[in-house]
Design a protein around this motif. Structure first.
Motif, PDB file in Angstrom:
ATOM      1  N   GLY A  38       0.853  -1.176   0.000  1.00 41.60           N
ATOM      2  CA  GLY A  38       0.000   0.000   0.000  1.00 41.60           C
ATOM      3  C   GLY A  38       0.885   1.220   0.000  1.00 41.60           C
ATOM      4  N   SER A  39       0.318   2.379  -0.030  1.00 39.74           N
ATOM      5  CA  SER A  39       1.130   3.587  -0.051  1.00 39.74           C
ATOM      6  C   SER A  39       1.709   3.831   1.324  1.00 39.74           C
ATOM      7  N   ASN A  40       2.906   4.435   1.359  1.00 37.31           N
ATOM      8  CA  ASN A  40       3.560   4.706   2.621  1.00 37.31           C
ATOM      9  C   ASN A  40       2.733   5.623   3.512  1.00 37.31           C
ATOM     10  N   THR A  41       1.957   6.539   2.921  1.00 36.48           N
ATOM     11  CA  THR A  41       1.172   7.461   3.723  1.00 36.48           C
ATOM     12  C   THR A  41       0.043   6.748   4.461  1.00 36.48           C
ATOM     13  N   GLU A  42      -0.394   5.601   3.979  1.00 38.05           N
ATOM     14  CA  GLU A  42      -1.475   4.853   4.611  1.00 38.05           C
ATOM     15  C   GLU A  42      -0.956   3.789   5.571  1.00 38.05           C
ATOM     16  N   LEU A 241       7.018   1.918  11.542  1.00 40.40           N
ATOM     17  CA  LEU A 241       7.622   2.347  10.279  1.00 40.40           C
ATOM     18  C   LEU A 241       8.139   3.785  10.350  1.00 40.40           C
ATOM     19  N   LYS A 242       7.910   4.466  11.474  1.00 36.80           N
ATOM     20  CA  LYS A 242       8.540   5.763  11.669  1.00 36.80           C
ATOM     21  C   LYS A 242       9.957   5.601  12.215  1.00 36.80           C
ATOM     22  N   SER A 243      10.279   4.399  12.680  1.00 35.48           N
ATOM     23  CA  SER A 243      11.607   4.123  13.229  1.00 35.48           C
ATOM     24  C   SER A 243      12.441   3.238  12.315  1.00 35.48           C
ATOM     25  N   ALA A 244      11.790   2.496  11.431  1.00 36.73           N
ATOM     26  CA  ALA A 244      12.514   1.526  10.602  1.00 36.73           C
ATOM     27  C   ALA A 244      11.832   1.382   9.245  1.00 36.73           C
ATOM     28  N   ASP A 245      12.612   0.931   8.261  1.00 37.49           N
ATOM     29  CA  ASP A 245      12.065   0.638   6.938  1.00 37.49           C
ATOM     30  C   ASP A 245      11.418  -0.736   6.894  1.00 37.49           C
ATOM     31  N   VAL A 246      11.943  -1.655   7.716  1.00 39.66           N
ATOM     32  CA  VAL A 246      11.451  -3.035   7.749  1.00 39.66           C
ATOM     33  C   VAL A 246      11.185  -3.416   9.204  1.00 39.66           C
ATOM     34  N   VAL A 247      10.021  -3.986   9.462  1.00 46.02           N
ATOM     35  CA  VAL A 247       9.684  -4.521  10.779  1.00 46.02           C
ATOM     36  C   VAL A 247       9.755  -6.040  10.681  1.00 46.02           C
ATOM     37  N   LEU A 248      10.548  -6.648  11.533  1.00 51.79           N
ATOM     38  CA  LEU A 248      10.745  -8.099  11.502  1.00 51.79           C
ATOM     39  C   LEU A 248      10.802  -8.582  12.943  1.00 51.79           C
ATOM     40  N   LEU A 249       9.627  -8.893  13.494  1.00 54.20           N
ATOM     41  CA  LEU A 249       9.511  -9.197  14.911  1.00 54.20           C
ATOM     42  C   LEU A 249       8.803 -10.532  15.138  1.00 54.20           C
ATOM     43  N   PRO A 250       9.098 -11.177  16.249  1.00 59.21           N
ATOM     44  CA  PRO A 250       8.452 -12.464  16.534  1.00 59.21           C
ATOM     45  C   PRO A 250       7.032 -12.295  17.066  1.00 59.21           C
ATOM     46  N   ILE A 251       6.212 -13.285  16.755  1.00 57.31           N
ATOM     47  CA  ILE A 251       4.880 -13.430  17.363  1.00 57.31           C
ATOM     48  C   ILE A 251       4.881 -14.773  18.088  1.00 57.31           C
ATOM     49  N   GLU A 252       4.342 -14.780  19.290  1.00 56.60           N
ATOM     50  CA  GLU A 252       4.255 -16.034  20.032  1.00 56.60           C
ATOM     51  C   GLU A 252       2.783 -16.368  20.258  1.00 56.60           C
ATOM     52  N   ASP A 253       2.310 -17.411  19.606  1.00 57.75           N
ATOM     53  CA  ASP A 253       0.940 -17.879  19.786  1.00 57.75           C
ATOM     54  C   ASP A 253       0.894 -18.892  20.917  1.00 57.75           C
ATOM     55  N   GLU A 254      -0.181 -18.820  21.686  1.00 61.28           N
ATOM     56  CA  GLU A 254      -0.331 -19.724  22.835  1.00 61.28           C
ATOM     57  C   GLU A 254      -1.613 -20.526  22.695  1.00 61.28           C
ATOM     58  N   LEU A 255      -1.506 -21.816  22.956  1.00 58.41           N
ATOM     59  CA  LEU A 255      -2.662 -22.708  22.930  1.00 58.41           C
ATOM     60  C   LEU A 255      -2.713 -23.452  24.260  1.00 58.41           C
ATOM     61  N   THR A 382       6.396  -9.665   9.478  1.00 58.54           N
ATOM     62  CA  THR A 382       7.202  -8.693   8.755  1.00 58.54           C
ATOM     63  C   THR A 382       6.317  -7.750   7.955  1.00 58.54           C
ATOM     64  N   ASN A 383       6.762  -6.524   7.858  1.00 55.43           N
ATOM     65  CA  ASN A 383       6.103  -5.504   7.064  1.00 55.43           C
ATOM     66  C   ASN A 383       7.162  -4.471   6.724  1.00 55.43           C
ATOM     67  N   SER A 384       6.912  -3.629   5.733  1.00 55.70           N
ATOM     68  CA  SER A 384       7.969  -2.709   5.308  1.00 55.70           C
ATOM     69  C   SER A 384       7.390  -1.504   4.574  1.00 55.70           C
ATOM     70  N   ARG A 385       8.216  -0.482   4.478  1.00 58.79           N
ATOM     71  CA  ARG A 385       7.910   0.640   3.604  1.00 58.79           C
ATOM     72  C   ARG A 385       8.079   0.196   2.157  1.00 58.79           C
ATOM     73  N   ILE A 386       7.555   0.994   1.240  1.00 54.50           N
ATOM     74  CA  ILE A 386       7.837   0.792  -0.177  1.00 54.50           C
ATOM     75  C   ILE A 386       9.116   1.570  -0.493  1.00 54.50           C
ATOM     76  N   PRO A 387      10.217   0.877  -0.816  1.00 55.90           N
ATOM     77  CA  PRO A 387      11.485   1.583  -1.026  1.00 55.90           C
ATOM     78  C   PRO A 387      11.418   2.540  -2.208  1.00 55.90           C
ATOM     79  N   GLU A 388      12.092   3.671  -2.066  1.00 52.71           N
ATOM     80  CA  GLU A 388      12.215   4.593  -3.186  1.00 52.71           C
ATOM     81  C   GLU A 388      13.213   4.035  -4.191  1.00 52.71           C
ATOM     82  N   LYS A 389      13.158   4.539  -5.414  1.00 50.10           N
ATOM     83  CA  LYS A 389      14.070   4.079  -6.449  1.00 50.10           C
ATOM     84  C   LYS A 389      15.506   4.406  -6.041  1.00 50.10           C
ATOM     85  N   ALA A 390      16.379   3.410  -6.100  1.00 52.32           N
ATOM     86  CA  ALA A 390      17.772   3.604  -5.701  1.00 52.32           C
ATOM     87  C   ALA A 390      18.553   4.297  -6.807  1.00 52.32           C
ATOM     88  N   VAL A 391      19.469   5.160  -6.396  1.00 50.45           N
ATOM     89  CA  VAL A 391      20.293   5.883  -7.368  1.00 50.45           C
ATOM     90  C   VAL A 391      21.769   5.605  -7.117  1.00 50.45           C
TER      91      VAL A 391
END
Length: 595
Positions: A38-42, A241-255, A382-391
């Motif tokens: 989706g768009s970064n603004t959303e 996403l205001k602190s990082a470009d990529v969020v990669l964190l654990p989830i622990e499900d309990e049963l 995991t979730n991430s920003r949409i990277p800008e075009k690299a130069v």
């Protein structure tokens, strides 16, 4: 003339990081949760512990947009004693108040949202809140009668009813000393924990503040272990996403399952699920229905009648196993890895509790008194920003994750052996720096389409990939010199020329068949009569080294791989025996694309 530059790899590991890696390796199983583009603004990404597929999710989203202060929510929940959780909440002028009850009725998701009355609503079948969370203007921290423990700026107390007896005080002191061995709940805060009452009136409370302007309170009538576990699980309700470009964190499900019970409880989703058959105890061992556990870890299972066997796996058909129902033999591919006692009940297959721990890395416990079985399964969000075009010929992304590194990063066009580096930075406030970090990761890029890929470090499994378009030319891609300290006096000139005679300006060349490598070397104190070359096609392994001579006019080698079209990383090395204790010491690496 090209001078050698320093290698791009920065690694900073603390003792706490090493301890965390060890613990993760015992329970690591992977299920990838990636949000849709989706768009970064959303894009707002909250901590997955409460903000993804959780009972807290509706409330967390509203607190993020409406709370006058940064909110904190727990990512773990206490034992509900075979009841639902019911949440009521209220926004205040200076903060918020949340109460959580046990309920025999399933509340609606919207019932967790802030009420319009002056006080939070209370479920009709609940007399006391199981726990409360609140925030508001900072208050003076009041102490109690009996001092238990001190760590950094956190103090622990009890009243006479809770800690008046020597054995009571010793138990509480030991529990809080062990809990704070490596860290207080919120580094950088002032805090106080108070234990009051006894028996049914026992209560635990914690108060903390980061800046003495806003204070947070957590009050609990759960067990001591649940209180400590929850206290350490609180995370700020912020857009990660205001602190990082990529969020990669654990989830622990309990049963939670019960011996003889036909339903199990999933606390994150606040729901009961029907089991194919109830768990049981046979000859002192706990047996669980295999089908339901495979569903819990988001895996797949299939019975093959011709083989009288069951095939089952984790999420994504990962770690596929075959169980022979008659013999109890367990195979991974064609290798026997275990033999277990298999039981049948009401047409369902039951397997020992220990088997699920060993094969799926489930963290589990069994309470013989309450006859409860608790399973914890860790997956990755995991979730991430949409990277800008690299130069530029490299991309740098900030990854919020656990300390480690627990992951390897790569450009999909170059594969896992492509160079990458990272620098660790502090995580956002409210995330413990001994557990979480922001890794500033840099990977090389090639012209056109690339993918930033991250893999689990323990098993090489791909977690996710992020497309990156590089608006660069071949001239922007340098020769990648190793920076080996003994090569500081070495100087090298290199030129790549493709089959059609095109000379490439830097460390990248394309050709329909072969590339000629020409150059000269001034080896300083070394006398190199030859060089060695290896190559690795993306997705393959490194080739055996081949040697070619260095003459007074320099060196020349025609690179024409037999593997055909593809992207190749080509590396030049020192000649045999030229450097003590370094048989293959890389000098320079460059990229060749055979079309």
């Amino acid at each position: 003339m090209v001078q050698f530059r320093k290698a791009r790899r920065w690694i900073t590991l603390t003792l706490a990081a090493l301890l965390l890696i060890s613990s993760l390796s015992l329970t690591s199983s992977i299920e990838v949760h990636a949000a849709q583009p989706g768009s970064n603004t959303e894009r707002v990404v909250l901590d997955p512990g409460y903000g993804y597929r959780s009972i807290w999710e509706p409330l967390a989203n509203q607190l993020y947009t409406q709370s006058p202060v940064i909110s904190y929510l727990p990512t773990r929940l206490p034992d509900s004693d075979w009841q639902y959780f019911a949440i009521s909440s209220k926004l205040l002028e200076d903060g918020y108040k949340i109460e959580v009850f046990k309920s025999t009725l399933l509340p609606s998701k919207n019932s967790t949202l802030p009420s319009t009355s002056n006080t939070p609503s209370t479920p009709p079948d609940s007399k006391h809140a199981l726990f409360q969370i609140s925030a508001g203007n900072a208050q003076t921290m009041a102490t109690s009668d009996i001092f238990l423990h001190q760590k950094d700026k956190w103090s622990f107390y009890a009243d006479q009813a809770a800690g008046g007896k020597v054995t009571q005080k010793q138990k509480l002191t030991k529990a809080f000393t062990n809990a704070t061995k490596f860290s207080i709940p919120f580094p950088g805060t002032d805090g106080i924990v108070t234990v009051t009452g006894s028996g049914a009136d026992r209560a635990y409370s914690a108060y903390w503040t980061f800046d003495h302007k806003v204070g947070y309170t957590f009050e609990s009538r759960t067990s001591l272990s649940d209180f400590i576990s929850m206290l350490y699980s609180f995370r700020p309700v912020i857009n990660l996403l205001k602190s990082a470009d990529v969020v990669l964190l654990p989830i622990e499900d309990e049963l939670t399952l019960g011996i003889g019970r036909s339903q199990a409880f999933q606390s994150r989703e606040n729901e009961f699920i029907s089991l194919s058959t109830s768990p049981t105890v046979i000859d002192g061992s706990v047996y669980l229905p295999l089908k339901d556990i495979v569903q819990f870890i988001k895996g797949q299972m299939q019975y093959v009648a011709q083989e009288n066997a069951v095939y089952f796996s984790e999420n994504g058909y990962y770690n596929t196993l075959r169980l022979q129902l008659k013999t109890g033999e367990v195979y991974r591919k064609n290798t026997k890895i275990a033999q277990i006692s298999v039981k049948k009940k009401s047409g369902s297959t039951l397997v020992p509790l220990s088997f699920l721990r060993d094969q799926f890395g489930l963290k589990l416990s069994y309470n013989a008194t309450s006859k409860k079985v608790t399973l914890l399964y860790k997956s990755w969000f995991t979730n991430s920003r949409i990277p800008e075009k690299a130069v530029k010929a490299e991309a740098t992304l900030n990854v919020l994750t656990t300390v480690g590194p627990s992951f390897n990063y790569e450009n999909s066009r170059l594969g896992s052996s492509g160079s990458w580096g990272y620098i660790e930075h502090k995580p956002p406030q409210g995330y413990n720096g001994s557990k979480y970090t922001i890794e500033q990761v840099t990977i090389p890029l090639l012209p056109g389409s690339n993918e930033f890929v991250y893999r689990d470090n323990s098993n090489g499994r791909v977690i996710n990939s992020i497309p990156i378009t590089a608006d660069i030319s071949p001239a922007d891609i340098p020769f990648n010199y190793s920076g080996y300290v003994l090569y500081e006096s070495l100087q090298m000139k290199l030129k790549l020329t493709s089959k059609d005679g095109q000379a490439w300006p830097a460390g990248y060349a394309e050709s329909s068949s072969y590339v000629d490598i020409n150059g000269s070397i001034q080896s300083g104190g070394f006398n190199f009569p030859s060089l060695r070359l290896t190559y690795r096609k993306t997705g393959s392994i490194e080739s055996k080294p081949v040697s070619f001579p260095i003459t007074k006019d320099g060196f020349s080698y025609r690179f024409k791989p037999s593997e055909g079209p593809g992207t190749y990383l080509v590396t030049l090395y020192n000649p045999p025996g030229s450097i003590p204790k370094a048989d293959l010491a890389a000098i320079v690496t460059f990229t060749v694309v055979i079309q």
